[in-house]
Design an enzyme around this catalytic site. Structure first.
Site, PDB file in Angstrom:
ATOM      1  N   ALA A 257      50.041  40.027  35.544  1.00  0.00           N
ATOM      2  CA  ALA A 257      50.085  40.980  36.651  1.00  0.00           C
ATOM      3  C   ALA A 257      50.799  40.263  37.800  1.00  0.00           C
ATOM      4  CB  ALA A 257      48.675  41.390  37.044  1.00  0.00           C
TER       5      ALA A 257
ATOM      6  N   GLY B 122      46.868  38.169  46.124  1.00  0.00           N
ATOM      7  CA  GLY B 122      46.676  38.053  44.673  1.00  0.00           C
ATOM      8  C   GLY B 122      46.207  39.367  44.106  1.00  0.00           C
ATOM      9  N   ASN B 123      45.709  39.339  42.895  1.00  0.00           N
ATOM     10  CA  ASN B 123      45.150  40.553  42.302  1.00  0.00           C
ATOM     11  C   ASN B 123      44.031  40.177  41.340  1.00  0.00           C
ATOM     12  OD1 ASN B 123      46.262  40.295  39.485  1.00  0.00           O
ATOM     13  ND2 ASN B 123      48.182  40.271  40.659  1.00  0.00           N
ATOM     14  N   HIS B 124      43.409  41.199  40.765  1.00  0.00           N
ATOM     15  CA  HIS B 124      42.186  40.959  39.986  1.00  0.00           C
ATOM     16  C   HIS B 124      42.425  40.575  38.537  1.00  0.00           C
ATOM     17  CE1 HIS B 124      39.566  42.140  43.163  1.00  0.00           C
ATOM     18  NE2 HIS B 124      40.128  43.331  43.281  1.00  0.00           N
ATOM     19  N   SER B 125      43.658  40.325  38.135  1.00  0.00           N
ATOM     20  CA  SER B 125      43.890  39.999  36.723  1.00  0.00           C
ATOM     21  C   SER B 125      43.124  38.734  36.327  1.00  0.00           C
ATOM     22  CB  SER B 125      45.391  39.772  36.488  1.00  0.00           C
ATOM     23  OG  SER B 125      45.578  39.240  35.202  1.00  0.00           O
TER      24      SER B 125
END
Ligand code: CTP
Length: 400
Positions: free
Chosen positions: A277, A209-212
């Protein structure tokens, strides 16, 4: 009669400028608005409720309870009744209470209950106005999306000269009229928005995943809905509540699901704003069972995801506007412009991770918007709500 049919709450607080509120009230009534005055206890020291109720044709509300009648004034009903909530004059004390939710009078309880746009016209002495506390409190109100009508400079009640004098009633009136005129500019339009991260499944418990946080996309959704648009919000896994308004939220998890949702809804949309994102890669195989720890190295083979923005760019009709985002760490402008043409976008919103306060997670962002013609709009660091407003105003300005 430019305000016919509009319900306006006019909050009046303890300030010498309270007398000007009577002029504002009269001007609002002349334009056809229905105005309910709520006055704070301190406000009554400066102007009498009798004058205000005569001008508004309504009893003025000040206390939670109506004297001797055994009834109480419902701040919730009032808050919901309002199409616009104006506080003029707004004293330093009321601004502080609004910023911090200190609900010790009828004006603040109604304010906290309202879903309407809030407009604040500060009035105070110059030193109070420039005090860091007041500056911070006004900053909070701005970040909450309220419209601040900056006070004018001039001679103040104290005899000092400086900034703090409430703006003149006729100027406030024009702000109010302009607000209503602009407020439904997206009526009849449908806007598709992607927001948040995507999670790409490795096994039943792990993902890439990512930090969005999704905050930017949700702020855009809120702004569009406030401007009268129908919004289709395709949201990755985020913990944000759906903003108020005409918003259909489609929750998705992976880039593949986001692609399906966005592509299937694009046809009916006038604008598509790609703020998500999206993961660029997803595991080629996801395990059915939790992958056990072992001594050997583990590699997860990744395959590229489908590019949603590029796909919409290839499907785009002439009457559709496609907006992409670029979050860059180096050679920002070139990378962003490259994406603009590669994905056949109309606009790209660039945020650079090199700018303090911009990008993921936080409540602020600093963006530059580029149009495919090469036209460019740079903006200051501001709250994501205000950034959303800037983005939408650029789109609206360039709407055929
Ligand atoms: N985007 C998308 N679908 C993807 C990847 C990106 O819709 N699979 C969109 C994003 O929502 C954003 C724009 O494309 O509006 C640019 O995203 P970004 O990740 O910066 O671009 P990439 O094409 O992934 O390029 P790179 O990661 O190499 O910078």
């Amino acid at each position: 009669m430019r305000l016919k049919g509009k319900n306006i709450v006019l909050g009046i607080t303890g300030s010498i400028a309270a007398y000007k509120a009577a002029y504002l009230l009269r001007a609002l009534k002349k334009e056809g608005a229905d105005v309910q005055v709520i006055i704070t206890p301190a406000g009554k020291e400066f102007i009498t409720p009798v004058t205000l109720s005569a001008l508004s044709n309504r009893p003025v509300i000040s206390e939670f309870f109506s004297a001797n009648s055994g009834s109480w004034n419902s701040h919730v009903d009032l808050g919901l009744w309002a199409d616009l909530f104006v506080v003029a004059p707004a004293s330093a004390s009321t601004i502080a209470k609004m910023a911090h939710g200190l609900a010790d009078n009828m004006l603040i309880t109604s304010y906290l209950s309202t879903r309407a746009k809030v407009m604040v016209a500060p009035a105070m002495d110059l030193d109070m106005f420039s005090h860091p506390t007041t500056v911070q409190n006004i900053g909070i109100l701005k970040a909450n999306g309220h419209i601040i009508i900056e006070p004018a400079s001039g001679e103040l009640a104290s005899g000092l000269i400086g900034k703090g004098r409430m703006e003149e009633p006729e100027v406030i009136l024009e702000h109010i009229v302009a607000h209503f005129a602009a407020s439904q500019i997206l009526a009849g339009k449908t806007v598709l928005i992607t927001a948040g991260p995507t999670y790409e499944r490795i096994d039943p418990v792990r993902f890439i995943g990512n930090h969005s946080s999704g905050k930017m996309g949700f702020a855009i959704a809120e702004q569009c809905a406030q401007l009268g648009a129908k919004v289709v919000l395709v949201a990755g896994p985020v913990s944000l509540p759906t903003p108020q308004g005409h918003i259909e939220r489609i929750n998705v998890v992976s880039a593949g699901e986001m692609y399906e949702a966005a592509v299937s809804r694009f046809n009916q949309c006038h604008f598509a704003i790609m703020s998500a994102a999206v993961a660029d890669f997803t595991p080629a195989h996801s395990a059915d069972e939790k992958i056990k720890r072992g001594d050997a190295d583990l590699s997860v083979q990744l395959k590229p995801t489908k590019d949603i923005a590029a796909q919409l760019g290839s499907l785009k009709r002439n009457d559709q506007i496609l907006v992409g985002f670029a979050l860059e760490t180096q050679d920002e402008t070139n990378n962003a412009l490259n994406k603009l043409s590669r994905k056949n976008l109309d606009f790209i919103v660039l945020n650079s991770l090199n700018d303090t306060g911009a990008g993921f997670g936080g409540d602020t962002n600093k963006v530059t918007i580029w149009h495919k013609s090469g036209k460019m709009w740079p903006f200051e660091l501001k709250s994501k709500t205000l950034v959303a407003r800037d983005i939408i105003s650029v789109l609206v300005e360039n709407m055929q």
